[in-house]
Write an enzyme that holds these catalytic residues in place. Structure first.
Site, PDB file in Angstrom:
ATOM      1  N   GLY A 176       0.787  -1.222   0.000  1.00 10.72           N
ATOM      2  CA  GLY A 176       0.000   0.000   0.000  1.00 10.72           C
ATOM      3  C   GLY A 176       0.819   1.271   0.000  1.00 10.72           C
ATOM      4  O   GLY A 176       1.557   1.533   0.933  1.00 10.72           O
ATOM      5  N   SER A 177       0.739   2.076  -1.033  1.00 10.02           N
ATOM      6  CA  SER A 177       1.648   3.199  -1.177  1.00 10.02           C
ATOM      7  C   SER A 177       1.194   4.063  -2.348  1.00 10.02           C
ATOM      8  O   SER A 177       0.127   3.856  -2.904  1.00 10.02           O
ATOM      9  CB  SER A 177       3.055   2.669  -1.438  1.00 10.02           C
ATOM     10  OG  SER A 177       3.001   1.633  -2.401  1.00 10.02           O
TER      11      SER A 177
END
Length: 210
Positions: A176-177
């Protein structure tokens, strides 16, 4: 489905725990770790994609959702007025990152920082991130991998002066980024905020070769 080497240790750890719990506790106790191993295989996947090479196109470097399109003034590396496009990657997106254009890496910097949620506006400045600048002669762009609240590891498989083909995989971000691409203002932007994009497939911008 290809799994990048970065994911092997996560898959192996989950499977080892599943076996241990299945033998010494109860078979049902192993189920969550088998599911976790399957998720790790899913997360670290790198699906084969046919990349259409086109010198006029600036391809998306990542799968995800466009969360911001904004002018940024004159970028130091690009050397002319630019726009930036921010792509948010959820934990369900493919996380390998691809080069938007052909060219050589002429800038590479790693910045230590915080781990704020990747959807926050200021994360490109305060969060840990890895920046590369790609130069093909007639066009320069920068791509920034930005760590998030879950993404505590930015992975890069390239270094200065390496040549990247359009669509080549050069790194990934774990869990997640977001990713930020800066391109010249003269490039026509072909996506909109909220649009879903695919790395190496979606054309973010179009620019005529000089």
């Amino acid at each position: 489905m290809v799994v990048v080497s970065e994911g092997y240790k996560f898959i192996a750890a989950a499977l080892i725990l599943a076996v241990i719990l299945g033998i010494f506790a109860h078979p049902y106790a192993a189920i969550p770790f088998v599911v976790l191993a399957c998720y790790f295989a899913y997360f670290f996947r790198s699906p084969a994609r046919e990349i259409v090479q086109n010198a006029s196109h600036i391809l998306s470097p990542a799968d995800g959702t466009v969360t911001e399109i904004a002018p940024v003034g004159i970028d130091d590396f690009v050397g002319e007025p630019c726009n930036k496009i921010v792509i948010f990657m959820s934990v369900f997106n493919v996380h390998v990152n691809r080069s938007p254009i052909n060219g050589e890496i002429k800038l590479q910097k790693y910045y230590c920082g915080r781990f704020r949620p990747a959807y926050k506006d200021e994360v490109g400045f305060v969060n840990e991130h890895h920046l590369i600048g790609i130069d093909r002669g007639d066009l320069r762009i920068t791509v920034k991998q930005i760590a998030g609240i879950l993404a505590r590891r930015i992975v890069s498989w390239v270094t200065l002066d390496d040549h990247l083909g359009q669509g080549d995989i050069y790194g990934m971000i774990r869990f997640g980024s977001c990713l930020e691409i800066v391109m010249p203002e003269r490039a026509e932007i072909l996506v909109q905020k909220g649009e879903k994009v695919q790395g190496g497939k979606t054309v973010l911008g179009r620019i005529e070769s000089e």
